[in-house]
Scaffold this motif. Structure first.
Motif, PDB file in Angstrom:
ATOM      1  N   THR A  38      22.187 -20.808  -2.674  1.00  0.00           N
ATOM      2  CA  THR A  38      23.268 -20.156  -3.401  1.00  0.00           C
ATOM      3  C   THR A  38      24.104 -21.203  -4.134  1.00  0.00           C
ATOM      4  N   ARG A  39      25.103 -20.739  -4.852  1.00  0.00           N
ATOM      5  CA  ARG A  39      25.984 -21.665  -5.550  1.00  0.00           C
ATOM      6  C   ARG A  39      26.589 -22.678  -4.592  1.00  0.00           C
ATOM      7  N   LYS A  40      27.006 -22.214  -3.409  1.00  0.00           N
ATOM      8  CA  LYS A  40      27.676 -23.096  -2.452  1.00  0.00           C
ATOM      9  C   LYS A  40      26.722 -24.103  -1.825  1.00  0.00           C
ATOM     10  N   SER A  41      25.432 -23.768  -1.751  1.00  0.00           N
ATOM     11  CA  SER A  41      24.491 -24.670  -1.082  1.00  0.00           C
ATOM     12  C   SER A  41      23.595 -25.435  -2.050  1.00  0.00           C
ATOM     13  N   ALA A  42      23.759 -25.200  -3.365  1.00  0.00           N
ATOM     14  CA  ALA A  42      22.972 -25.939  -4.354  1.00  0.00           C
ATOM     15  C   ALA A  42      23.460 -27.376  -4.437  1.00  0.00           C
ATOM     16  N   SER A  43      22.572 -28.283  -4.797  1.00  0.00           N
ATOM     17  CA  SER A  43      22.914 -29.703  -4.880  1.00  0.00           C
ATOM     18  C   SER A  43      22.347 -30.311  -6.163  1.00  0.00           C
ATOM     19  N   THR A  44      23.097 -31.238  -6.735  1.00  0.00           N
ATOM     20  CA  THR A  44      22.615 -31.955  -7.919  1.00  0.00           C
ATOM     21  C   THR A  44      21.684 -33.101  -7.540  1.00  0.00           C
ATOM     22  N   GLU A  45      21.560 -33.383  -6.257  1.00  0.00           N
ATOM     23  CA  GLU A  45      20.709 -34.491  -5.815  1.00  0.00           C
ATOM     24  C   GLU A  45      19.231 -34.166  -6.068  1.00  0.00           C
ATOM     25  N   MET A  46      18.539 -35.102  -6.674  1.00  0.00           N
ATOM     26  CA  MET A  46      17.118 -34.923  -6.928  1.00  0.00           C
ATOM     27  C   MET A  46      16.326 -35.001  -5.620  1.00  0.00           C
ATOM     28  N   HIS A  47      15.305 -34.176  -5.493  1.00  0.00           N
ATOM     29  CA  HIS A  47      14.423 -34.224  -4.339  1.00  0.00           C
ATOM     30  C   HIS A  47      13.029 -33.832  -4.796  1.00  0.00           C
ATOM     31  N   SER A  48      12.020 -34.064  -3.964  1.00  0.00           N
ATOM     32  CA  SER A  48      10.651 -33.693  -4.301  1.00  0.00           C
ATOM     33  C   SER A  48       9.913 -33.293  -3.035  1.00  0.00           C
ATOM     34  N   HIS A  49       8.746 -32.681  -3.222  1.00  0.00           N
ATOM     35  CA  HIS A  49       7.871 -32.285  -2.120  1.00  0.00           C
ATOM     36  C   HIS A  49       6.487 -32.862  -2.374  1.00  0.00           C
ATOM     37  N   ASP A  50       5.730 -33.065  -1.313  1.00  0.00           N
ATOM     38  CA  ASP A  50       4.377 -33.602  -1.501  1.00  0.00           C
ATOM     39  C   ASP A  50       3.359 -32.520  -1.811  1.00  0.00           C
ATOM     40  N   VAL A  51       3.833 -31.289  -1.973  1.00  0.00           N
ATOM     41  CA  VAL A  51       3.006 -30.162  -2.403  1.00  0.00           C
ATOM     42  C   VAL A  51       3.791 -29.403  -3.474  1.00  0.00           C
ATOM     43  N   PRO A  52       3.124 -28.568  -4.296  1.00  0.00           N
ATOM     44  CA  PRO A  52       3.872 -27.788  -5.279  1.00  0.00           C
ATOM     45  C   PRO A  52       4.849 -26.847  -4.594  1.00  0.00           C
ATOM     46  N   SER A  53       5.985 -26.617  -5.233  1.00  0.00           N
ATOM     47  CA  SER A  53       6.979 -25.673  -4.721  1.00  0.00           C
ATOM     48  C   SER A  53       7.307 -24.663  -5.811  1.00  0.00           C
ATOM     49  N   VAL A  54       7.979 -23.586  -5.427  1.00  0.00           N
ATOM     50  CA  VAL A  54       8.257 -22.500  -6.369  1.00  0.00           C
ATOM     51  C   VAL A  54       9.725 -22.107  -6.298  1.00  0.00           C
ATOM     52  N   LEU A  55      10.331 -21.902  -7.467  1.00  0.00           N
ATOM     53  CA  LEU A  55      11.709 -21.452  -7.586  1.00  0.00           C
ATOM     54  C   LEU A  55      11.721 -20.052  -8.185  1.00  0.00           C
ATOM     55  N   MET A  56      12.447 -19.122  -7.525  1.00  0.00           N
ATOM     56  CA  MET A  56      12.481 -17.722  -7.953  1.00  0.00           C
ATOM     57  C   MET A  56      13.927 -17.223  -7.918  1.00  0.00           C
ATOM     58  N   PRO A  57      14.660 -17.284  -9.046  1.00  0.00           N
ATOM     59  CA  PRO A  57      16.050 -16.820  -9.058  1.00  0.00           C
ATOM     60  C   PRO A  57      16.178 -15.349  -8.682  1.00  0.00           C
ATOM     61  N   MET A  58      17.188 -15.069  -7.869  1.00  0.00           N
ATOM     62  CA  MET A  58      17.512 -13.699  -7.496  1.00  0.00           C
ATOM     63  C   MET A  58      18.718 -13.198  -8.286  1.00  0.00           C
ATOM     64  N   ARG A  59      19.724 -14.039  -8.389  1.00  0.00           N
ATOM     65  CA  ARG A  59      20.940 -13.698  -9.128  1.00  0.00           C
ATOM     66  C   ARG A  59      21.391 -14.908  -9.947  1.00  0.00           C
ATOM     67  N   GLY A  60      21.937 -14.651 -11.114  1.00  0.00           N
ATOM     68  CA  GLY A  60      22.494 -15.704 -11.945  1.00  0.00           C
ATOM     69  C   GLY A  60      21.435 -16.499 -12.688  1.00  0.00           C
ATOM     70  N   HIS A  61      21.897 -17.440 -13.511  1.00  0.00           N
ATOM     71  CA  HIS A  61      21.010 -18.336 -14.249  1.00  0.00           C
ATOM     72  C   HIS A  61      21.071 -19.724 -13.613  1.00  0.00           C
ATOM     73  N   TRP A  62      19.908 -20.358 -13.509  1.00  0.00           N
ATOM     74  CA  TRP A  62      19.798 -21.647 -12.827  1.00  0.00           C
ATOM     75  C   TRP A  62      19.233 -22.701 -13.774  1.00  0.00           C
ATOM     76  N   ARG A  63      19.887 -23.844 -13.803  1.00  0.00           N
ATOM     77  CA  ARG A  63      19.409 -24.971 -14.598  1.00  0.00           C
ATOM     78  C   ARG A  63      18.588 -25.882 -13.683  1.00  0.00           C
ATOM     79  N   VAL A  64      17.323 -26.037 -14.026  1.00  0.00           N
ATOM     80  CA  VAL A  64      16.423 -26.910 -13.265  1.00  0.00           C
ATOM     81  C   VAL A  64      16.214 -28.191 -14.082  1.00  0.00           C
ATOM     82  N   GLU A  65      16.497 -29.324 -13.469  1.00  0.00           N
ATOM     83  CA  GLU A  65      16.289 -30.614 -14.119  1.00  0.00           C
ATOM     84  C   GLU A  65      15.244 -31.408 -13.340  1.00  0.00           C
ATOM     85  N   TRP A  66      14.436 -32.181 -14.053  1.00  0.00           N
ATOM     86  CA  TRP A  66      13.443 -32.994 -13.377  1.00  0.00           C
ATOM     87  C   TRP A  66      13.358 -34.378 -14.027  1.00  0.00           C
TER      88      TRP A  66
END
Length: 326
Positions: free
Chosen positions: A242-270
């Motif tokens: 959620t907005r309160k638990s989102a972080s600007t800190e970059m992170h990665s996974h060793d496998v593909p991951s998926v992002l699926m917005p439920m509410r609002g617009h989300w800016r994804v940076e890589w």
């Protein structure tokens, strides 16, 4: 180097299949639209369009249905998780669909136990959409239908062959020589399909959106996983951010991951790497983004207002039975 545009599927660009399953001609189920977003899905039709075929260890799909349209009783060998993107949905289960039921509102999630018959129906007043996460890259190798579903379909021209493919007798299609119709389960085989009560399923496998939002006050809510509020190992983990638990800190996974917005617009940076230049994208509810393995990225709300998204990542666990019954 390639961009990540081809790993983003926009809600408005989803391509439906209206003949994905055996009940495609059965009254009450004949207006369904099935979507395969990531992976091969479980469609029985060659007409099913796959948006992203990259293996993730799980499949992402969706079902869109007008009011009073239902998906017939079936079972999966691997996990099947739904969250409601829009509308109001009734989920029901059991040999005849009368063992129990639960109504889910927008944002609610259900981890339907495998090895039991289940179906769902849009009971809202407008077209609704539910998003699906299916365990394994092959989504369990298909669907097991309740006997009455196969029999009803045959009465309306559709035959499911032993090869798992659909044949529409209304247009002259029939199984090839040597391929018979799919056999219905015997009464003895049907005894192996459990019929848990509503209390058992709702208490252990359903979580409400606003409860999860409250739990995601400081860190993402672990919805499904070994330490999740739905404690299970279906082959993937699901978090609600959620907005309160989102972080600007970059992170990665060793496998593909998926992002699926439920509410609002989300800016994804890589960040950039040898395969992908640095960039960003804005996702809206109903959009799906596949993030490559080992690519540093973050996701933050792009504007004010309510904001939440589901995050899915493979754990490599066998996508086995989730119904424990004990």
């Amino acid at each position: 180097m390639t961009t990540l545009t081809d790993r983003i599927v926009r809600y408005g660009e989803l391509q439906p299949c209206k003949t994905a399953f055996i009940d495609a001609h059965t009254p009450g189920s004949d207006q369904k639209e099935n979507f395969t977003i990531i992976g091969g899905g479980v469609s029985e039709s060659p007409d099913q369009h796959v948006h992203i075929g990259i293996p993730h260890g799980f499949n992402i799909g969706a079902a869109g249905q007008p009011p009073k349209c239902r998906n017939s009783l079936h079972s999966h060998r691997t996990a099947e998780v739904f969250f409601v993107l829009s509308g109001r949905w009734r989920f029901f289960w059991g040999r005849w669909g009368d063992a129990g039921e639960v109504v889910l509102e927008e944002g609610d999630i259900i981890n339907i136990p495998t090895g039991m018959f289940r179906g769902f129906e849009n009971i809202g007043t407008d077209y609704g959409m539910i998003m699906a996460i299916l365990g394994g890259d092959d989504a369990g190798g298909g669907v097991i239908w309740a006997p009455q579903v196969i029999e009803d379909a045959q009465a309306h021209g559709l035959v499911l062959g032993e090869d798992g493919k659909l044949y529409d007798s209304k247009i002259g299609a029939r199984p090839p020589e040597g391929v018979g119709p799919m056999k219905v389960l015997s009464e003895e085989q049907l005894k192996d399909f459990p019929e848990p009560t509503a209390m058992e399923v709702v208490g252990g496998y359903v979580r409400r959106y606003w409860d999860m939002v409250a739990l995601a006050d400081k860190t993402p809510c672990k919805v499904i996983g070994q330490t999740g509020i739905i404690r299970d190992k279906p082959g993937f983990e699901v978090d609600l951010v959620t907005r309160k638990s989102a972080s600007t800190e970059m992170h990665s996974h060793d496998v593909p991951s998926v992002l699926m917005p439920m509410r609002g617009h989300w800016r994804v940076e890589w960040a950039g790497n040898d395969q992908h230049p640095a960039g960003h994208a804005v996702l809206a509810p109903g959009d799906t983004m596949s993030v490559p393995e080992n690519l540093p990225h973050n996701a933050t709300p792009a504007m004010t207002g309510e904001a939440s998204l589901y995050h899915v990542v493979s754990t490599g666990d066998p996508a086995g039975l989730t119904w424990r019954g004990d």
